[in-house]
Design a protein around this motif. Structure first.
Motif, PDB file in Angstrom:
ATOM      1  N   VAL A  46      51.045 -23.601 -18.528  1.00  0.00           N
ATOM      2  CA  VAL A  46      51.976 -22.606 -17.992  1.00  0.00           C
ATOM      3  C   VAL A  46      51.515 -21.200 -18.364  1.00  0.00           C
ATOM      4  O   VAL A  46      51.548 -20.275 -17.540  1.00  0.00           O
ATOM      5  CB  VAL A  46      53.407 -22.875 -18.501  1.00  0.00           C
ATOM      6  CG1 VAL A  46      54.337 -21.721 -18.118  1.00  0.00           C
ATOM      7  CG2 VAL A  46      53.943 -24.191 -17.939  1.00  0.00           C
ATOM      8  N   ALA A  47      51.061 -21.022 -19.611  1.00  0.00           N
ATOM      9  CA  ALA A  47      50.574 -19.711 -20.043  1.00  0.00           C
ATOM     10  C   ALA A  47      49.357 -19.288 -19.227  1.00  0.00           C
ATOM     11  O   ALA A  47      49.227 -18.119 -18.846  1.00  0.00           O
ATOM     12  CB  ALA A  47      50.238 -19.740 -21.529  1.00  0.00           C
ATOM     13  N   ALA A  48      48.461 -20.225 -18.943  1.00  0.00           N
ATOM     14  CA  ALA A  48      47.279 -19.895 -18.138  1.00  0.00           C
ATOM     15  C   ALA A  48      47.679 -19.456 -16.731  1.00  0.00           C
ATOM     16  O   ALA A  48      47.077 -18.537 -16.162  1.00  0.00           O
ATOM     17  CB  ALA A  48      46.350 -21.103 -18.073  1.00  0.00           C
ATOM     18  N   ALA A  49      48.682 -20.093 -16.181  1.00  0.00           N
ATOM     19  CA  ALA A  49      49.105 -19.772 -14.815  1.00  0.00           C
ATOM     20  C   ALA A  49      49.669 -18.360 -14.692  1.00  0.00           C
ATOM     21  O   ALA A  49      49.711 -17.803 -13.593  1.00  0.00           O
ATOM     22  CB  ALA A  49      50.144 -20.783 -14.338  1.00  0.00           C
ATOM     23  N   THR A  50      50.090 -17.773 -15.818  1.00  0.00           N
ATOM     24  CA  THR A  50      50.645 -16.417 -15.788  1.00  0.00           C
ATOM     25  C   THR A  50      49.603 -15.347 -16.093  1.00  0.00           C
ATOM     26  O   THR A  50      49.930 -14.157 -16.058  1.00  0.00           O
ATOM     27  CB  THR A  50      51.810 -16.287 -16.786  1.00  0.00           C
ATOM     28  OG1 THR A  50      51.325 -16.477 -18.121  1.00  0.00           O
ATOM     29  CG2 THR A  50      52.891 -17.325 -16.485  1.00  0.00           C
ATOM     30  N   ASP A  51      48.372 -15.738 -16.397  1.00  0.00           N
ATOM     31  CA  ASP A  51      47.312 -14.757 -16.630  1.00  0.00           C
ATOM     32  C   ASP A  51      47.064 -13.987 -15.332  1.00  0.00           C
ATOM     33  O   ASP A  51      46.867 -14.591 -14.278  1.00  0.00           O
ATOM     34  CB  ASP A  51      46.037 -15.474 -17.074  1.00  0.00           C
ATOM     35  CG  ASP A  51      44.872 -14.527 -17.284  1.00  0.00           C
ATOM     36  OD1 ASP A  51      44.224 -14.138 -16.287  1.00  0.00           O
ATOM     37  OD2 ASP A  51      44.603 -14.168 -18.446  1.00  0.00           O
ATOM     38  N   PRO A  52      47.073 -12.646 -15.370  1.00  0.00           N
ATOM     39  CA  PRO A  52      46.971 -11.881 -14.123  1.00  0.00           C
ATOM     40  C   PRO A  52      45.724 -12.175 -13.302  1.00  0.00           C
ATOM     41  O   PRO A  52      45.802 -12.280 -12.068  1.00  0.00           O
ATOM     42  CB  PRO A  52      46.999 -10.420 -14.601  1.00  0.00           C
ATOM     43  CG  PRO A  52      47.690 -10.463 -15.922  1.00  0.00           C
ATOM     44  CD  PRO A  52      47.306 -11.778 -16.536  1.00  0.00           C
TER      45      PRO A  52
END
Length: 207
Positions: A46-52
């Protein structure tokens, strides 16, 4: 690069089997429910998916826990049927998630595949994307009989273009309006490709 997998049997040539690819400072490990990373695989995804930058160039269908779990289930299913190989790039020392490298068949019968990758910000600038793309490509050639491997990236994604060239994927042309990210217009893409007969060269660091 070393791998825990031995070459597939002749009758099983174009099936992608789970493996761990060792890059020395990083390991490429199969994505799936069983993947163990610090803090848990679902929160890491989930954190990776929010990386710009990842959201801009490689948007992930994993922006909440339920979507991340569904993504992992799809990875397990693709590993089971041998049609796609999705690897989590993790730190060899502590298992921290660094990125992703994947390969899937475009035309399994003809040995044509495509490769892709993304890295988290902390892992960029040390040649890891180049080395991961090279490792996955070599693995597919040597263990699954891949004949031609293609790499696509959006025009304007200059870092990915540099990775492609350093990994031995020469530019072959521009595909107009070839891909559409959700909620966006169709994007032009660059096509890079290499053949199984092309020599592999160890990428220099940093890349």
């Amino acid at each position: 690069m070393t791998t825990s997998e031995t070459p597939a049997a002749v009758g099983d040539r174009r099936v992608l089997r789970p493996a761990v690819l060792d890059l020395g400072d990083a390991l490429l490990r199969p994505w799936g429910r069983a993947l163990d990373v610090p803090g848990g695989v679902v929160p890491a995804l989930v954190a990776a998916a929010t990386d710009p930058d990842i959201a801009r160039w490689n948007p992930l269908s994993a922006t909440d826990p339920a979507a991340a779990e569904a993504y992992l289930d799809r990875c397990d299913a693709h590993w089971a049927d041998g049609t796609m190989a999705a690897f989590a790039v993790t730190d060899a020392a502590d298992g921290t998630l660094l990125g992703n490298a994947f390969l899937r068949w475009s035309n399994q019968a003809d040995g044509v595949a495509m490769v892709g990758y993304w890295l988290l910000a902390a892992a960029r600038g040390r040649g890891l994307a180049t080395r991961a793309a090279t490792a996955v490509t070599r693995w597919a050639v040597e263990t699954a009989g891949a004949r031609r491997i293609e790499l696509f990236h959006a025009v304007g994604n200059d870092p990915s273009c540099r990775v492609a060239e350093r990994a031995g994927f020469p530019y072959e042309g521009t595909l107009r309006a070839s891909w559409r990210f959700e909620g966006r217009d169709y994007q032009d893409e660059h096509l890079h490709a290499r053949l199984a007969s092309d020599p592999f060269a160890a990428p220099a660091r940093p890349a």
